[in-house]
Write a protein that holds these residues in place. Structure first.
Motif, PDB file in Angstrom:
ATOM      1  N   SER A  88       0.808  -1.225   0.000  1.00 57.00           N
ATOM      2  CA  SER A  88       0.000   0.000   0.000  1.00 57.00           C
ATOM      3  C   SER A  88       0.838   1.271   0.000  1.00 57.00           C
ATOM      4  O   SER A  88       0.268   2.366   0.018  1.00 57.00           O
ATOM      5  CB  SER A  88      -0.925   0.022   1.231  1.00 57.00           C
ATOM      6  OG  SER A  88      -1.698  -1.140   1.310  1.00 57.00           O
ATOM      7  N   THR A  89       2.149   1.143  -0.016  1.00 58.71           N
ATOM      8  CA  THR A  89       3.013   2.320   0.025  1.00 58.71           C
ATOM      9  C   THR A  89       3.597   2.609  -1.350  1.00 58.71           C
ATOM     10  O   THR A  89       3.021   3.377  -2.123  1.00 58.71           O
ATOM     11  CB  THR A  89       4.113   2.124   1.073  1.00 58.71           C
ATOM     12  OG1 THR A  89       4.692   0.809   0.937  1.00 58.71           O
ATOM     13  CG2 THR A  89       3.570   2.278   2.477  1.00 58.71           C
ATOM     14  N   TRP A  90       4.706   1.971  -1.680  1.00 58.63           N
ATOM     15  CA  TRP A  90       5.347   2.249  -2.972  1.00 58.63           C
ATOM     16  C   TRP A  90       4.473   1.898  -4.172  1.00 58.63           C
ATOM     17  O   TRP A  90       4.473   2.650  -5.153  1.00 58.63           O
ATOM     18  CB  TRP A  90       6.699   1.544  -3.054  1.00 58.63           C
ATOM     19  CG  TRP A  90       7.788   2.318  -2.389  1.00 58.63           C
ATOM     20  CD1 TRP A  90       8.581   3.295  -2.941  1.00 58.63           C
ATOM     21  CD2 TRP A  90       8.199   2.213  -1.022  1.00 58.63           C
ATOM     22  NE1 TRP A  90       9.451   3.797  -2.003  1.00 58.63           N
ATOM     23  CE2 TRP A  90       9.254   3.151  -0.816  1.00 58.63           C
ATOM     24  CE3 TRP A  90       7.795   1.436   0.048  1.00 58.63           C
ATOM     25  CZ2 TRP A  90       9.895   3.317   0.403  1.00 58.63           C
ATOM     26  CZ3 TRP A  90       8.431   1.596   1.259  1.00 58.63           C
ATOM     27  CH2 TRP A  90       9.459   2.531   1.437  1.00 58.63           C
ATOM     28  N   PRO A  91       3.697   0.805  -4.170  1.00 53.89           N
ATOM     29  CA  PRO A  91       2.818   0.565  -5.318  1.00 53.89           C
ATOM     30  C   PRO A  91       1.804   1.686  -5.547  1.00 53.89           C
ATOM     31  O   PRO A  91       1.568   2.088  -6.694  1.00 53.89           O
ATOM     32  CB  PRO A  91       2.133  -0.761  -4.957  1.00 53.89           C
ATOM     33  CG  PRO A  91       3.106  -1.452  -4.077  1.00 53.89           C
ATOM     34  CD  PRO A  91       3.739  -0.366  -3.263  1.00 53.89           C
ATOM     35  N   VAL A  92       1.206   2.213  -4.474  1.00 59.24           N
ATOM     36  CA  VAL A  92       0.239   3.305  -4.628  1.00 59.24           C
ATOM     37  C   VAL A  92       0.948   4.578  -5.070  1.00 59.24           C
ATOM     38  O   VAL A  92       0.498   5.268  -5.991  1.00 59.24           O
ATOM     39  CB  VAL A  92      -0.525   3.533  -3.304  1.00 59.24           C
ATOM     40  CG1 VAL A  92      -1.401   4.778  -3.393  1.00 59.24           C
ATOM     41  CG2 VAL A  92      -1.376   2.305  -2.972  1.00 59.24           C
ATOM     42  N   GLY A 113     -13.883   5.425  -6.610  1.00 51.13           N
ATOM     43  CA  GLY A 113     -14.192   4.319  -5.712  1.00 51.13           C
ATOM     44  C   GLY A 113     -13.827   2.973  -6.303  1.00 51.13           C
ATOM     45  O   GLY A 113     -13.423   2.061  -5.583  1.00 51.13           O
ATOM     46  N   ASP A 114     -13.941   2.843  -7.635  1.00 52.01           N
ATOM     47  CA  ASP A 114     -13.582   1.588  -8.292  1.00 52.01           C
ATOM     48  C   ASP A 114     -12.076   1.349  -8.245  1.00 52.01           C
ATOM     49  O   ASP A 114     -11.621   0.235  -7.954  1.00 52.01           O
ATOM     50  CB  ASP A 114     -14.053   1.606  -9.750  1.00 52.01           C
ATOM     51  CG  ASP A 114     -15.555   1.821  -9.875  1.00 52.01           C
ATOM     52  OD1 ASP A 114     -16.290   1.302  -9.007  1.00 52.01           O
ATOM     53  OD2 ASP A 114     -15.983   2.507 -10.819  1.00 52.01           O
ATOM     54  N   LEU A 115     -11.298   2.398  -8.553  1.00 52.06           N
ATOM     55  CA  LEU A 115      -9.842   2.274  -8.525  1.00 52.06           C
ATOM     56  C   LEU A 115      -9.358   1.893  -7.137  1.00 52.06           C
ATOM     57  O   LEU A 115      -8.527   0.998  -6.973  1.00 52.06           O
ATOM     58  CB  LEU A 115      -9.185   3.592  -8.952  1.00 52.06           C
ATOM     59  CG  LEU A 115      -9.560   4.176 -10.305  1.00 52.06           C
ATOM     60  CD1 LEU A 115      -8.750   5.448 -10.559  1.00 52.06           C
ATOM     61  CD2 LEU A 115      -9.323   3.182 -11.414  1.00 52.06           C
ATOM     62  N   LEU A 120      -7.442  -2.155  -3.309  1.00 52.14           N
ATOM     63  CA  LEU A 120      -7.493  -2.655  -1.938  1.00 52.14           C
ATOM     64  C   LEU A 120      -7.844  -4.145  -1.902  1.00 52.14           C
ATOM     65  O   LEU A 120      -7.300  -4.891  -1.079  1.00 52.14           O
ATOM     66  CB  LEU A 120      -8.522  -1.860  -1.126  1.00 52.14           C
ATOM     67  CG  LEU A 120      -8.055  -0.547  -0.502  1.00 52.14           C
ATOM     68  CD1 LEU A 120      -9.234   0.196   0.107  1.00 52.14           C
ATOM     69  CD2 LEU A 120      -6.980  -0.790   0.554  1.00 52.14           C
ATOM     70  N   ALA A 121      -8.735  -4.563  -2.788  1.00 54.49           N
ATOM     71  CA  ALA A 121      -9.098  -5.976  -2.837  1.00 54.49           C
ATOM     72  C   ALA A 121      -7.884  -6.836  -3.183  1.00 54.49           C
ATOM     73  O   ALA A 121      -7.707  -7.941  -2.634  1.00 54.49           O
ATOM     74  CB  ALA A 121     -10.213  -6.201  -3.858  1.00 54.49           C
TER      75      ALA A 121
END
Length: 265
Positions: A88-92, A113-115, A120-121
């Motif tokens: 959730s850090t470098w990939p985002v 919301g879809d992105l 997150l899923a």
């Protein structure tokens, strides 16, 4: 300079989020083999290093439980936190700043919301599969004392969401990846050390103890430990779940706000 996309009405996450999840799963198909070995090697090394080696010096265990059995659920919860944060850090940040995947996806008929929900899923998929491997390996070492141990899997998914959602919001707002390293140093590492993973929180001074109680990790550790040992958690099960859910919901709302500021005008 990339031009922001036109404003769209906000939407609740729905089926289009599955398309975003499919994108991340398709990308993962090219790299999953590199992670399979470490998914099984890491629990073996941690069990041998912390449970067997260190546990050999803890003669009477903790609360009458063998140290290996006591520490394993803490390691499962802390490993779930670390996987959630790393995904959730470098990939985002990269999807905004470097490869700009989010900008490309937002040009398609997908909403913020879809992105957010689709990515997150995928993070939760990574948490679930990694911790399932961890639980299997530790069970083979005889460190699982109750069939309720399977309940750790939904617990770590909820813990992963409670950690990943606010981390998404943080990664979407920082201007440099140096801030991501600071998150690891000043949040993840202290949380791992003082949230009951390696020793009881009750042995901490009162002020540090309450700081540990405020972290989502302690709640995940207590639930996982209760499940693998087959005992009642120190705190209310419903209270733990509601607290983690509150982190998840608040984090998702903050992340959606941060994503909208970056992607929508």
């Amino acid at each position: 300079m990339t031009q922001p996309v036109r404003r769209r009405a906000p939407s609740a996450p729905g089926v289009p989020a599955l398309a975003v999840l499919s994108y991340h799963l398709a990308a993962y198909r090219r790299t999953w083999r590199a992670g399979v070995f470490s998914s099984f090697l890491l629990p073996v090394l941690t069990v041998l290093g912390f449970g067997v080696s260190v546990g050999g010096y803890v003669d009477q265990g903790v609360d009458g439980v063998r140290y290996l059995d006591w520490i394993v659920p803490g390691l499962i919860a802390s490993s779930a936190l670390q996987v959630a944060v790393s995904e959730s850090t470098w990939p985002v940040f990269s999807n905004f700043q470097w490869v700009k995947t989010y900008l490309a996806q937002s040009a398609a008929p997908l909403r913020v919301g879809d992105l957010l929900t689709g990515h997150l899923a995928f993070v939760l998929f990574r948490v679930l599969t990694s911790m399932a491997a961890f639980l299997l390996v530790t069970a083979l070492f005889g460190a699982v004392r109750s069939p309720w141990a399977v309940a750790t899997l939904p617990v770590v998914v909820l813990l992963g969401l409670a950690v990943a959602a606010p981390t998404f919001a943080y990664a979407a707002t920082v201007s440099s990846d140096s801030w991501l390293a600071m998150l690891l140093r000043f949040a993840v590492i202290p949380m791992t050390l003082f949230a009951g993973v390696f020793f009881p929180v009750e042995s901490l001074p009162l002020a540090l103890r309450w700081l540990a109680y405020l972290t989502p990790l302690w709640h995940g550790v207590d639930l996982c430990r209760a499940a693998t040992l087959g005992v009642a958690p120190q705190w209310s099960t419903v209270g733990h779940l509601l607290y983690l859910a509150a982190w998840a919901v608040a984090g998702w709302l903050l992340a959606r706000r941060a994503f909208r500021r970056r992607l929508v005008v």
